[in-house]
Design an enzyme around this catalytic site. Structure first.
Site, PDB file in Angstrom:
ATOM      1  N   TYR A 141      52.050  39.007  57.578  1.00  0.00           N
ATOM      2  CA  TYR A 141      51.862  40.039  56.539  1.00  0.00           C
ATOM      3  C   TYR A 141      52.022  41.433  57.148  1.00  0.00           C
ATOM      4  CZ  TYR A 141      49.801  35.745  54.977  1.00  0.00           C
ATOM      5  OH  TYR A 141      49.605  34.422  54.710  1.00  0.00           O
ATOM      6  N   VAL A 192      44.560  31.955  56.335  1.00  0.00           N
ATOM      7  CA  VAL A 192      43.193  32.498  56.306  1.00  0.00           C
ATOM      8  C   VAL A 192      42.137  31.473  56.743  1.00  0.00           C
ATOM      9  CG1 VAL A 192      43.430  34.424  54.685  1.00  0.00           C
ATOM     10  CG2 VAL A 192      42.981  32.120  53.812  1.00  0.00           C
TER      11      VAL A 192
HETATM   12  N1  GLN Z   1      45.220  30.095  49.796  1.00  0.00           N
HETATM   13  C1  GLN Z   1      45.167  31.448  50.274  1.00  0.00           C
HETATM   14  C2  GLN Z   1      45.407  32.426  49.142  1.00  0.00           C
HETATM   15  O1  GLN Z   1      46.256  32.170  48.343  1.00  0.00           O
HETATM   16  C3  GLN Z   1      46.199  31.607  51.340  1.00  0.00           C
HETATM   17  C4  GLN Z   1      46.225  32.997  51.898  1.00  0.00           C
HETATM   18  C5  GLN Z   1      46.434  33.029  53.373  1.00  0.00           C
HETATM   19  O2  GLN Z   1      46.248  32.039  54.082  1.00  0.00           O
HETATM   20  N2  GLN Z   1      46.758  34.206  53.876  1.00  0.00           N
HETATM   21  O3  GLN Z   1      44.751  33.416  49.040  1.00  0.00           O
END
Ligand code: GLN
Length: 309
Positions: free
Chosen positions: A243, A261
């Protein structure tokens, strides 16, 4: 080249002693329950040697790391026409940003931010019942990891389904632009479940091998994607996999990587190794704090940055 076994042991030892461990994701309530002390790392080399340290055998929520594999499946289904629906540029925004989507008419910047990954999942879903699409994704992970035990963590999937309002907003917004083909709740159902797949560092390091080996997956003796496609997926991981922390990850670690995450990071060293590291505490850009640090130390010690030793 230093002995990788010793390097991994030293890194695991250093990480166990770190007091600043980042913050475990809490916006998905079930993820907040994970012990921040966990740390695992697994490396599978081009020769097929597997090296692990710490909690490398413990399954964790793969979350956005799943996006690499659904992208691979979607490209298999629709090829380069995918790029009419999703871009290939770093976003410079948070993974769940809504603002950028409005400015860019419902076409997400890249397949790894949430909006882009939801479009990718929509492609995988089209023409199949949601259960079958999810089944394909889980089967793909089992096949690549060589582990039939891999399953979706239902509690995590339910937790995100109950609280995933931002993703609901993103999917509905893109539907308004005609960039989601299926009913948004169906696409989201598959997306939430793919994110809730539980795998260990060992599983993910095995699963990533085709990206380190020019599209060929040595353990299964199968070509998963063409050489060109593997190279391109790696390029996207390098530019977009973390990101708005992607620049910093390239600067410090220097390899294609994809974070989630849940605290996992899949790292690819083309021609050399597939790596997975896991530490649940995140930094400000939503990427594993100690996972990034561990990979930085590993690529430095082994001379594995794609930008030169
Ligand atoms: N399932 C999480 C979401 O959609 C995935 C986000 C992530 O891992 N950065 O918020």
């Amino acid at each position: 080249m230093p002995e990788i076994v010793a390097v991994l042991a030293e890194i695991a030892d250093q990480m166990a002693r770190e007091s600043e461990r980042g913050r475990v994701a809490s916006y998905i309530p079930q993820l907040a329950r994970v012990d921040p002390k966990k740390f695992g790392i697994a490396v599978v080399t081009a020769e097929g040697a597997v090296h692990v340290a710490g909690d490398a055998e413990e399954p964790f929520s793969i979350q956005s790391i799943s996006k690499v594999f659904t992208l691979t499946l979607a490209l298999g289904r629709v090829g380069d026409t995918l790029w009419r629906r999703v871009g290939r540029e770093p976003s410079g925004n948070a993974f769940n940003s809504i603002a950028q989507l409005e400015r860019e008419n419902g076409v997400p910047r890249n397949p790894f931010i949430n909006a882009g990954a939801i479009v990718v999942t929509d492609v995988v879903l089209s023409g199949h019942p949601p259960k079958e699409a999810l089944g394909d994704i889980v089967q793909f992970m089992r096949f690549l990891a060589g582990n039939e035990e891999i399953v979706v963590d239902k509690a995590v999937a339910q937790s995100e389904t109950a609280t995933g309002y931002r993703n609901v907003a993103l999917a509905n917004y893109m539907k308004a632009f005609g960039n989601i083909e299926n009913p948004p709740e169906m696409t989201l159902g598959v997306y939430f479940h793919q994110c809730a797949i539980a795998m260990s560092c060992r599983d993910l390091a095995h699963a990533g091998r085709f990206l380190a080996e020019d599209g060929h997956h040595p353990a299964t003796r199968r070509r998963v994607v063409s050489r060109e496609r593997a190279r391109r997926i790696n390029a996207l991981m390098l530019m977009c996999g973390h990101y708005d922390g992607s620049g910093d990850f390239a600067f410090k670690v220097g390899i294609p990587g994809k974070s989630g995450v849940g605290g996992g990071i899949l790292g690819i060293v083309p021609g050399e190794a597939s790596i997975c590291v896991w530490s649940p505490g995140l930094n400000a850009t939503g990427n594993s704090h100690l996972g990034s640090l561990a990979l930085e130390r590993l690529t430095k010690a082994m001379g594995w940055s794609v930008f030169g030793a």
